[in-house]
Motif scaffolding. Structure first.
Motif, short mmCIF file in Angstrom:
data_model
loop_
_atom_site.label_atom_id
_atom_site.label_comp_id
_atom_site.label_asym_id
_atom_site.label_seq_id
_atom_site.Cartn_x
_atom_site.Cartn_y
_atom_site.Cartn_z
N GLY A 1 19.54 -105.86 4.55
CA GLY A 1 19.81 -104.81 5.62
C GLY A 1 19.36 -103.40 5.24
N GLU A 2 18.63 -103.45 4.23
CA GLU A 2 18.06 -101.80 3.73
C GLU A 2 16.66 -101.69 4.14
OE1 GLU A 2 18.86 -101.02 -0.36
OE2 GLU A 2 20.79 -101.96 -0.34
N LEU A 3 15.92 -102.87 4.40
CA LEU A 3 14.40 -102.67 4.77
C LEU A 3 14.22 -103.02 6.17
CD1 LEU A 3 12.90 -105.28 1.98
CD2 LEU A 3 13.48 -102.53 1.82
N ASN A 4 13.05 -102.20 6.76
CA ASN A 4 12.57 -102.20 7.89
C ASN A 4 11.09 -102.67 7.79
OD1 ASN A 4 10.85 -99.90 7.70
ND2 ASN A 4 12.62 -98.70 7.61
N TYR A 5 10.60 -103.12 9.18
CA TYR A 5 9.20 -103.39 9.05
C TYR A 5 8.54 -102.94 10.74
CZ TYR A 5 10.53 -107.47 12.45
OH TYR A 5 10.73 -108.04 13.57
N HIS B 1 4.78 -107.74 16.06
CA HIS B 1 6.20 -107.97 16.26
C HIS B 1 6.43 -109.19 15.78
CE1 HIS B 1 10.21 -108.08 18.78
NE2 HIS B 1 10.28 -108.10 17.47
N ILE B 2 5.85 -110.17 16.43
CA ILE B 2 6.16 -111.76 16.22
C ILE B 2 5.82 -111.90 14.91
CG2 ILE B 2 5.64 -113.75 17.15
CD1 ILE B 2 7.34 -112.15 19.12
N ALA B 3 4.79 -111.45 14.33
CA ALA B 3 4.21 -111.81 12.95
C ALA B 3 5.13 -111.41 11.72
CB ALA B 3 2.52 -111.17 12.85
N GLY B 4 5.64 -110.13 12.14
CA GLY B 4 6.93 -109.57 11.26
C GLY B 4 8.06 -110.24 11.39
N GLU B 5 8.49 -110.85 12.60
CA GLU B 5 9.54 -111.59 12.57
C GLU B 5 9.38 -112.92 12.10
OE1 GLU B 5 13.56 -112.25 13.91
OE2 GLU B 5 12.43 -110.25 13.66
N ILE B 6 8.25 -113.65 12.10
CA ILE B 6 8.20 -115.02 11.27
C ILE B 6 8.08 -114.71 9.79
CG2 ILE B 6 6.29 -116.59 10.89
CD1 ILE B 6 5.38 -116.23 13.85
N PHE B 7 7.60 -113.49 9.52
CA PHE B 7 7.56 -113.36 7.78
C PHE B 7 8.91 -113.04 7.47
CE2 PHE B 7 7.43 -110.73 4.23
CZ PHE B 7 7.05 -111.57 3.38
N THR B 8 9.60 -112.23 8.06
CA THR B 8 10.98 -111.73 7.77
C THR B 8 11.97 -113.14 7.76
OG1 THR B 8 10.70 -109.54 8.82
CG2 THR B 8 13.07 -110.20 8.51
N ARG B 9 11.79 -113.98 8.73
CA ARG B 9 12.66 -115.23 8.79
C ARG B 9 12.38 -115.97 7.35
NH1 ARG B 9 12.59 -117.24 14.99
NH2 ARG B 9 13.44 -115.09 16.20
N ALA B 10 10.81 -116.19 7.25
CA ALA B 10 10.45 -116.93 6.15
C ALA B 10 11.12 -116.26 4.69
CB ALA B 10 9.03 -116.88 5.93
N LEU B 11 11.44 -114.84 4.60
CA LEU B 11 11.91 -114.40 3.58
C LEU B 11 13.47 -114.70 3.43
CD1 LEU B 11 10.87 -110.54 3.83
CD2 LEU B 11 10.16 -112.41 1.95
N HIS B 12 14.13 -115.11 4.48
CA HIS B 12 15.45 -115.50 4.56
C HIS B 12 16.34 -114.02 4.08
CE1 HIS B 12 14.86 -119.59 5.01
NE2 HIS B 12 14.07 -119.60 3.87
N ALA B 13 15.71 -112.94 4.89
CA ALA B 13 16.26 -111.74 4.42
C ALA B 13 16.56 -110.98 5.94
CB ALA B 13 15.33 -110.84 3.86
N ASP B 14 17.25 -109.72 5.88
CA ASP B 14 17.31 -109.27 6.90
C ASP B 14 16.78 -107.87 6.91
OD1 ASP B 14 18.59 -108.45 9.58
OD2 ASP B 14 20.29 -107.47 8.70
N ALA B 15 15.91 -107.43 8.04
CA ALA B 15 15.19 -106.21 8.08
C ALA B 15 15.42 -105.67 9.64
CB ALA B 15 13.75 -106.25 7.58
N MET B 16 15.20 -104.46 9.43
CA MET B 16 14.95 -103.84 10.83
C MET B 16 13.72 -103.63 11.53
SD MET B 16 16.56 -99.96 12.22
CE MET B 16 18.30 -100.42 11.82
N HIS B 17 13.38 -103.85 13.04
CA HIS B 17 12.07 -103.89 13.31
C HIS B 17 11.79 -102.46 13.96
CE1 HIS B 17 9.63 -104.43 17.40
NE2 HIS B 17 8.91 -104.26 16.50
N VAL B 18 10.75 -101.72 13.62
CA VAL B 18 10.65 -100.51 14.19
C VAL B 18 9.20 -100.30 14.80
CG1 VAL B 18 10.26 -98.18 13.36
CG2 VAL B 18 11.56 -99.37 11.90
#
Length: 324
Positions: A151-155, A165-182
């Motif tokens: 919850g502390e990171l953003n991309y 956006h889609i690429a960043g979302e795919i990577f973030t899901r693969a991380l199993h982490a939460d991040a804010m889209h900017v």
């Protein structure tokens, strides 16, 4: 009616188009514009300028790049869909053309039904880049850091529904982490924020990030392809670091508004392919982390886009990705 219900390409429509030589005695007889739904510096812009140079040399006519960035590619793609089908407006498109339609409830254009393929120009590597303000040097270190700072990171991306956006979302899901889209409007603003450390990471095409990686403003941690890129041989592929589900390839190609005479499409295709086969252009693309694709045909490029449409439609529906 030859457009299917899901608004994809149906081959016979374009093949049946014809225009008399009396209407089109020669082509081209005036300047051509290439609409790019992104800002200068993005991958599609780079490829459009390369193709513009090829066509100018062949035709001795001016070829103008018309950057229409904004709204994750919506503006430029809408302009392309509404342009005259006379052969004097082309579009350099990528996965954003498809994604931007799919993330909207009532899209103002039809991703594939409004266009005809001319030539698949390039296949492009995507790269995970991070701010140097983060004390991580490898993807494994980044994954560990991200999972420890939920919850502390953003991309960053180039807009809602953009390929980044889609690429960043795919990577973030693969991380199993939460991040804010900017979302940002253009590449330059994104890199300012990455350098300052106010944005933590992004997944962009290699042509868009290569300069910033080489001059040390950002750090490249992984390429989102099954194998390493010859342009960045020291950067591992995501499969090597245990994230094969984060793979994301991109492509770019030339299209025209639907209804453009087939004779013009075939001429453009032949001349673009001639350019793509030039050693200088092939090497230029490789230096930017892309591979030219001169083996394509107008119909094979449409089939590629149709396959991508179905793939991204499933991904977006399953992921619940919508405009923010």
């Amino acid at each position: 009616m030859c457009v299917p219900a899901i608004l994809l390409y149906s081959g016979p429509c374009l093949a049946q188009e014809s225009t008399s030589l009396a209407v089109y005695p020669a082509y081209p007889v005036k300047s051509i514009r290439i609409i790019v739904a992104s800002s200068p510096g993005a991958a599609d812009d780079f490829f459009a300028r390369a193709i513009a140079n090829v066509l100018e040399n062949f035709y001795r006519q001016r070829v103008v790049i018309d950057n229409r960035s904004g709204a994750g590619g919506l503006i430029g793609n809408m302009v392309l869909s509404r342009a005259n089908a006379d052969g004097y407006t082309l579009g350099m498109v990528g996965v954003t053309r498809i994604i931007t339609e799919l993330v909207r409830e009532e899209p103002p254009y039809r991703a594939l039904a409004d266009i005809a393929g001319v030539a698949h120009v390039a296949s492009i590597t995507n790269v995970l880049v991070v701010t140097r303000a983060m004390q991580v040097s490898t993807t494994r270190e980044f994954v560990k850091y991200a999972r420890g700072h939920i919850g502390e990171l953003n991309y960053a991306s180039l807009g809602i529904g953009s390929a980044s956006h889609i690429a960043g979302e795919i990577f973030t899901r693969a991380l199993h982490a939460d991040a804010m889209h900017v979302p940002f409007r253009n590449v330059s603003d994104t890199f300012v924020e990455l350098v300052l450390g106010r944005v933590h990471y992004a997944v962009f095409t290699l042509p868009a990030v290569l300069g910033s990686v080489r001059d040390g403003r950002v750090r490249a941690l992984a390429v989102m392809t099954p194998r390493r890129s010859p342009t960045l041989p020291g950067v591992p592929a995501v499969a090597e670091v245990g994230l094969p589900e984060a793979q994301f390839d991109s492509w770019s190609g030339i299209v025209v508004p639907r209804g453009t005479p087939r004779r013009v499409v075939e001429q453009l295709h032949g001349d673009i392919v001639r350019g793509l086969r030039q050693v200088t252009l092939r090497e230029l693309f490789l230096r930017q982390g892309a591979e030219s694709t001169p083996e394509s045909t107008p119909d094979s490029f449409m089939r590629l886009m149709q396959e991508e449409y179905l793939r991204f439609r499933a991904l977006i529906r399953n992921g619940g990705i919508r405009p923010e």
